[in-house]
Design an enzyme around this catalytic site. Structure first.
Site, PDB file in Angstrom:
ATOM      1  N   GLY A  23       0.918  -1.140   0.146  1.00 17.89           N
ATOM      2  CA  GLY A  23      -0.019   0.108  -0.166  1.00 17.89           C
ATOM      3  C   GLY A  23       0.835   1.022   0.022  1.00 17.89           C
ATOM      4  O   GLY A  23       1.507   1.617   0.849  1.00 17.89           O
ATOM      5  N   ALA A  24       0.957   1.831  -1.191  1.00 24.34           N
ATOM      6  CA  ALA A  24       1.925   3.058  -1.232  1.00 24.34           C
ATOM      7  C   ALA A  24       0.960   4.291  -1.178  1.00 24.34           C
ATOM      8  O   ALA A  24       1.030   5.261  -1.652  1.00 24.34           O
ATOM      9  CB  ALA A  24       2.577   2.981  -2.537  1.00 24.34           C
ATOM     10  N   GLY A  25       0.100   4.312  -0.346  1.00 23.49           N
ATOM     11  CA  GLY A  25      -0.941   5.449  -0.146  1.00 23.49           C
ATOM     12  C   GLY A  25      -0.189   6.441   0.830  1.00 23.49           C
ATOM     13  O   GLY A  25       0.968   6.560   1.086  1.00 23.49           O
ATOM     14  N   VAL A  27      -0.355   6.471   4.623  1.00 26.07           N
ATOM     15  CA  VAL A  27       0.464   5.921   5.534  1.00 26.07           C
ATOM     16  C   VAL A  27       1.647   5.300   5.061  1.00 26.07           C
ATOM     17  O   VAL A  27       2.948   5.311   5.594  1.00 26.07           O
ATOM     18  CB  VAL A  27      -0.405   4.899   6.409  1.00 26.07           C
ATOM     19  CG1 VAL A  27       0.300   4.370   7.426  1.00 26.07           C
ATOM     20  CG2 VAL A  27      -1.531   5.461   6.988  1.00 26.07           C
ATOM     21  N   ASP A  47       1.880  -1.722  -4.474  1.00 29.69           N
ATOM     22  CA  ASP A  47       0.394  -1.238  -4.706  1.00 29.69           C
ATOM     23  C   ASP A  47      -0.221  -1.748  -5.866  1.00 29.69           C
ATOM     24  O   ASP A  47       0.530  -2.070  -6.836  1.00 29.69           O
ATOM     25  CB  ASP A  47       0.515   0.394  -4.570  1.00 29.69           C
ATOM     26  CG  ASP A  47      -0.937   0.689  -4.014  1.00 29.69           C
ATOM     27  OD1 ASP A  47      -0.820   1.684  -3.194  1.00 29.69           O
ATOM     28  OD2 ASP A  47      -1.722   0.932  -4.827  1.00 29.69           O
ATOM     29  N   ARG A 102     -20.121  -0.091   8.057  1.00 31.85           N
ATOM     30  CA  ARG A 102     -18.847  -0.571   8.673  1.00 31.85           C
ATOM     31  C   ARG A 102     -18.569  -1.943   8.169  1.00 31.85           C
ATOM     32  O   ARG A 102     -17.349  -2.504   7.816  1.00 31.85           O
ATOM     33  CB  ARG A 102     -18.880  -0.694  10.230  1.00 31.85           C
ATOM     34  CG  ARG A 102     -17.903  -0.520  10.913  1.00 31.85           C
ATOM     35  CD  ARG A 102     -17.974  -0.565  12.173  1.00 31.85           C
ATOM     36  NE  ARG A 102     -16.624  -0.380  12.855  1.00 31.85           N
ATOM     37  CZ  ARG A 102     -16.607  -0.408  14.058  1.00 31.85           C
ATOM     38  NH1 ARG A 102     -17.163  -0.016  14.770  1.00 31.85           N
ATOM     39  NH2 ARG A 102     -15.293  -0.124  14.465  1.00 31.85           N
ATOM     40  N   ASN A 109     -11.961  -4.916   3.252  1.00 33.49           N
ATOM     41  CA  ASN A 109     -10.431  -4.981   3.546  1.00 33.49           C
ATOM     42  C   ASN A 109      -9.773  -6.384   4.168  1.00 33.49           C
ATOM     43  O   ASN A 109      -8.913  -6.770   3.799  1.00 33.49           O
ATOM     44  CB  ASN A 109     -10.402  -3.877   4.904  1.00 33.49           C
ATOM     45  CG  ASN A 109     -10.295  -2.467   4.119  1.00 33.49           C
ATOM     46  OD1 ASN A 109      -9.997  -2.485   2.956  1.00 33.49           O
ATOM     47  ND2 ASN A 109     -10.042  -1.531   5.081  1.00 33.49           N
ATOM     48  N   ASN A 134      -7.222  -0.787   8.650  1.00 33.25           N
ATOM     49  CA  ASN A 134      -8.403  -0.826   9.735  1.00 33.25           C
ATOM     50  C   ASN A 134      -9.589  -1.718   9.084  1.00 33.25           C
ATOM     51  O   ASN A 134      -9.446  -1.842   7.789  1.00 33.25           O
ATOM     52  CB  ASN A 134      -8.891   0.688   9.806  1.00 33.25           C
ATOM     53  CG  ASN A 134      -8.434   1.515  10.965  1.00 33.25           C
ATOM     54  OD1 ASN A 134      -7.957   0.703  12.029  1.00 33.25           O
ATOM     55  ND2 ASN A 134      -8.169   2.869  10.701  1.00 33.25           N
ATOM     56  N   ASP A 162      -1.904   5.915  19.404  1.00 33.99           N
ATOM     57  CA  ASP A 162      -2.923   6.513  20.258  1.00 33.99           C
ATOM     58  C   ASP A 162      -2.063   7.053  21.554  1.00 33.99           C
ATOM     59  O   ASP A 162      -2.624   8.143  22.148  1.00 33.99           O
ATOM     60  CB  ASP A 162      -3.889   5.248  20.900  1.00 33.99           C
ATOM     61  CG  ASP A 162      -4.735   4.924  19.538  1.00 33.99           C
ATOM     62  OD1 ASP A 162      -5.027   5.469  18.577  1.00 33.99           O
ATOM     63  OD2 ASP A 162      -5.007   3.627  19.554  1.00 33.99           O
ATOM     64  N   ARG A 165      -0.329  10.307  20.695  1.00 33.76           N
ATOM     65  CA  ARG A 165      -1.566  11.224  20.696  1.00 33.76           C
ATOM     66  C   ARG A 165      -1.504  11.798  22.136  1.00 33.76           C
ATOM     67  O   ARG A 165      -1.454  13.105  22.264  1.00 33.76           O
ATOM     68  CB  ARG A 165      -2.675  11.092  20.035  1.00 33.76           C
ATOM     69  CG  ARG A 165      -2.599  10.779  18.583  1.00 33.76           C
ATOM     70  CD  ARG A 165      -3.996  10.381  17.776  1.00 33.76           C
ATOM     71  NE  ARG A 165      -4.046  10.601  16.424  1.00 33.76           N
ATOM     72  CZ  ARG A 165      -4.611   9.780  15.639  1.00 33.76           C
ATOM     73  NH1 ARG A 165      -5.006   8.784  16.185  1.00 33.76           N
ATOM     74  NH2 ARG A 165      -4.438  10.139  14.578  1.00 33.76           N
ATOM     75  N   HIS A 189      -8.474  -0.453  18.654  1.00 36.65           N
ATOM     76  CA  HIS A 189      -8.164   0.799  18.050  1.00 36.65           C
ATOM     77  C   HIS A 189      -9.598   1.353  17.547  1.00 36.65           C
ATOM     78  O   HIS A 189     -10.050   1.031  16.535  1.00 36.65           O
ATOM     79  CB  HIS A 189      -7.266   0.686  16.817  1.00 36.65           C
ATOM     80  CG  HIS A 189      -7.013   1.992  16.260  1.00 36.65           C
ATOM     81  ND1 HIS A 189      -6.387   2.889  16.813  1.00 36.65           N
ATOM     82  CD2 HIS A 189      -6.988   2.553  15.117  1.00 36.65           C
ATOM     83  CE1 HIS A 189      -6.035   4.060  16.029  1.00 36.65           C
ATOM     84  NE2 HIS A 189      -6.558   3.473  14.829  1.00 36.65           N
TER      85      HIS A 189
HETATM   86  O1  TXD Z   1      -3.685   3.515  13.621  1.00 36.81           O
HETATM   87  C1  TXD Z   1      -3.883   2.810  12.768  1.00 36.81           C
HETATM   88  N1  TXD Z   1      -3.644   1.570  12.803  1.00 36.81           N
HETATM   89  C2  TXD Z   1      -4.318   3.586  11.469  1.00 36.81           C
HETATM   90  C3  TXD Z   1      -4.866   2.998  10.372  1.00 36.81           C
HETATM   91  C4  TXD Z   1      -3.831   4.979  11.418  1.00 36.81           C
HETATM   92  C5  TXD Z   1      -4.030   5.517   9.939  1.00 36.81           C
HETATM   93  C6  TXD Z   1      -4.622   4.859   8.985  1.00 36.81           C
HETATM   94  N2  TXD Z   1      -5.179   3.508   9.229  1.00 36.81           N
HETATM   95  C7  TXD Z   1      -5.718   2.632   8.076  1.00 36.81           C
HETATM   96  O2  TXD Z   1      -4.679   2.342   7.339  1.00 36.81           O
HETATM   97  C8  TXD Z   1      -6.860   3.192   7.036  1.00 36.81           C
HETATM   98  O3  TXD Z   1      -8.076   3.399   7.638  1.00 36.81           O
HETATM   99  C9  TXD Z   1      -6.607   2.422   6.052  1.00 36.81           C
HETATM  100  O4  TXD Z   1      -7.285   1.301   6.414  1.00 36.81           O
HETATM  101  C10 TXD Z   1      -5.247   2.202   5.833  1.00 36.81           C
HETATM  102  C11 TXD Z   1      -4.243   2.964   4.867  1.00 36.81           C
HETATM  103  O5  TXD Z   1      -4.520   4.219   5.255  1.00 36.81           O
HETATM  104  P1  TXD Z   1      -4.084   5.462   3.955  1.00 36.81           P
HETATM  105  O6  TXD Z   1      -4.406   6.817   4.673  1.00 36.81           O
HETATM  106  O7  TXD Z   1      -2.638   5.244   3.518  1.00 36.81           O
HETATM  107  O8  TXD Z   1      -5.008   5.070   2.945  1.00 36.81           O
HETATM  108  P2  TXD Z   1      -4.482   5.260   1.118  1.00 36.81           P
HETATM  109  O9  TXD Z   1      -3.911   6.630   1.189  1.00 36.81           O
HETATM  110  O10 TXD Z   1      -6.044   5.193   0.690  1.00 36.81           O
HETATM  111  O11 TXD Z   1      -3.515   4.000   0.858  1.00 36.81           O
HETATM  112  C12 TXD Z   1      -4.174   2.931   0.883  1.00 36.81           C
HETATM  113  C13 TXD Z   1      -3.496   2.267  -0.371  1.00 36.81           C
HETATM  114  C14 TXD Z   1      -3.789   2.750  -1.679  1.00 36.81           C
HETATM  115  O12 TXD Z   1      -2.901   3.222  -2.404  1.00 36.81           O
HETATM  116  C15 TXD Z   1      -4.491   1.636  -2.465  1.00 36.81           C
HETATM  117  O13 TXD Z   1      -4.148   1.818  -3.924  1.00 36.81           O
HETATM  118  C16 TXD Z   1      -3.627   0.505  -1.796  1.00 36.81           C
HETATM  119  O14 TXD Z   1      -3.884   0.837  -0.397  1.00 36.81           O
HETATM  120  N3  TXD Z   1      -4.312  -0.821  -2.098  1.00 36.81           N
HETATM  121  C17 TXD Z   1      -3.645  -2.010  -2.137  1.00 36.81           C
HETATM  122  N4  TXD Z   1      -2.195  -2.316  -2.343  1.00 36.81           N
HETATM  123  C18 TXD Z   1      -1.793  -3.430  -2.562  1.00 36.81           C
HETATM  124  N5  TXD Z   1      -2.638  -4.571  -2.745  1.00 36.81           N
HETATM  125  C19 TXD Z   1      -4.142  -4.345  -2.742  1.00 36.81           C
HETATM  126  N6  TXD Z   1      -4.841  -5.284  -2.750  1.00 36.81           N
HETATM  127  C20 TXD Z   1      -4.635  -2.961  -2.528  1.00 36.81           C
HETATM  128  N7  TXD Z   1      -5.977  -2.464  -2.434  1.00 36.81           N
HETATM  129  C21 TXD Z   1      -5.716  -1.012  -2.165  1.00 36.81           C
END
Ligand code: TXD
Length: 326
Positions: A23-25, A27, A47, A102, A109, A134, A162, A165, A189
């Site tokens: 996941g290169a989003g 986080v 990703d 939810r 997910n 999440n 947490d 913060r 969480h």
């Molecule tokens: O404390 C914690 N655990 C958290 C959790 C704190 C912050 C964010 N939290 C959760 O992490 C949030 O609710 C999300 O479920 C994840 C990722 O958060 P982010 O803000 O990074 O989300 P993005 O920017 O949407 O990035 C998700 C990436 C995106 O680039 C998608 O293309 C990719 O996930 N993605 C995948 N990558 C690889 N393989 C698959 N199958 C895939 N599906 C989506």
């Protein structure tokens, strides 16, 4: 002069540790960048969106001469590139959109985390998995079930965030350095997390001795709503700087075998009276993953709050067990 090394990065000559970030989003990319800057390992970002991990990874690598780090950052869609990772951070998933329940989020997910875990395990059978996606406590349970790994090697990130913060809010309130402040947050969480003021300190002194009950309560409440507070500003996404930093602190403890005491989502089998669920508790985190779980003495009220939190996690796990993926 003559220089005999091959051009570019000679990967066969690199003996660094390897971290994969799935996941290169927001986080994932933040965590990858921080981990590279700390020279924890070479980083692979993967990703499903073509070009995104490649572009972000190259951009990070090109910052290395300025930031002064020796770590190779590689972006890919190919799980073969993740082979033999020491540590895998899973951030892949979607966030809730308007109109989605939810359960919708959960079912999507669970699929994503299951599929990712299967591929990761195939190429890195000896890795440690850190889950961020999440709903955290249910997603890390999914990764445990699908991987078949020992519970010590499948860990969730939430408590570090947490409690960071809570530490930030305490330091701000007391007007002291964050370096003098510790905080303890247990539980799942989500809304039911359990901030523990008795175990939250400034220079070793519990905050309950430093401020009145009302201020303590306000800090606990702001901590429990920390994620929502950021979402209310950003509107279209959730927090990522502090979450990225949190997962990298856990990664550092594992990669450097620091044996740090950090709050992690760990699989409990009897500890805190919980059996068969992930819940945030203080752990010793080192090269073996969760090497020990610390059982704090809780008051009746604290224990009841933790039990409530466990019930919320149990609900989610029941739902995903009913999907029948594993
Ligand atoms: O404390 C914690 N655990 C958290 C959790 C704190 C912050 C964010 N939290 C959760 O992490 C949030 O609710 C999300 O479920 C994840 C990722 O958060 P982010 O803000 O990074 O989300 P993005 O920017 O949407 O990035 C998700 C990436 C995106 O680039 C998608 O293309 C990719 O996930 N993605 C995948 N990558 C690889 N393989 C698959 N199958 C895939 N599906 C989506």
């Amino acid at each position: 002069m003559r220089w005999s090394a091959t051009r570019g990065i000679n990967k066969s000559a690199v003996h660094r540790k390897k971290i994969t970030v799935v996941g290169a989003g927001n986080v994932g990319a933040t965590a990858a960048f921080l981990a590279a800057q700390k020279e924890l390992a070479d980083i692979v970002m993967i990703d499903v969106v073509e070009g995104v991990p490649q572009g972000k990874a190259l951009d990070m690598f090109e910052s290395s001469p300025i930031q002064g780090f020796d770590a190779y950052v590689h972006g890919t869609q190919d799980y073969a590139d993740t082979a033999n990772s020491d540590l895998v951070i899973i951030t892949a998933g979607i966030a809730r959109k308007p109109g989605m329940s939810r359960d919708d989020l959960l079912s999507i997910n669970v699929k994503i985390v299951s599929e990712v875990t299967r591929k990761i395990v195939k190429h890195s059978p000896d890795c440690i998995i850190l889950v961020v996606t999440n709903p955290l406590d249910a997603m890390v349970y999914t990764a445990l079930r699908v991987s078949g790994f020992a519970k010590q090697r499948v860990i969730g990130m939430a408590g570090v965030l947490d409690s960071a913060r809570m530490r930030a809010f305490i330091a701000e309130e007391l007007q002291v350095s964050i370096e003098n402040v510790g905080a303890c947050v247990l539980g799942g969480h989500g809304d039911t997390m359990v901030p523990l003021p008795r175990y939250s300190t400034m220079a070793g002194i519990p905050i309950t001795e430093l401020m009145d009950a009302e201020r303590v309560e306000a800090i606990c409440e702001r901590t429990a709503n920390g994620g929502a507070e950021i979402v209310s500003f950003l509107k279209t996404g959730s927090a990522f700087y502090a979450p990225g930093a949190s997962v990298v602190q856990m990664a550092e403890a594992i990669i450097k075998d620091k044996k740090r005491i950090l709050p992690c989502a760990a699989f409990l089998q009897g500890e805190y009276g919980v059996d068969g669920y992930y819940l945030g508790v203080p752990c010793k985190l080192g090269g073996g993953g969760v090497e020990a779980i610390i059982e704090l003495d809780l008051t009746k009220k604290e224990a009841a709050a933790l039990h409530q939190s466990m019930l919320a996690v149990k609900d989610l796990v029941k739902t995903i067990d009913a999907f029948g993926y594993f």
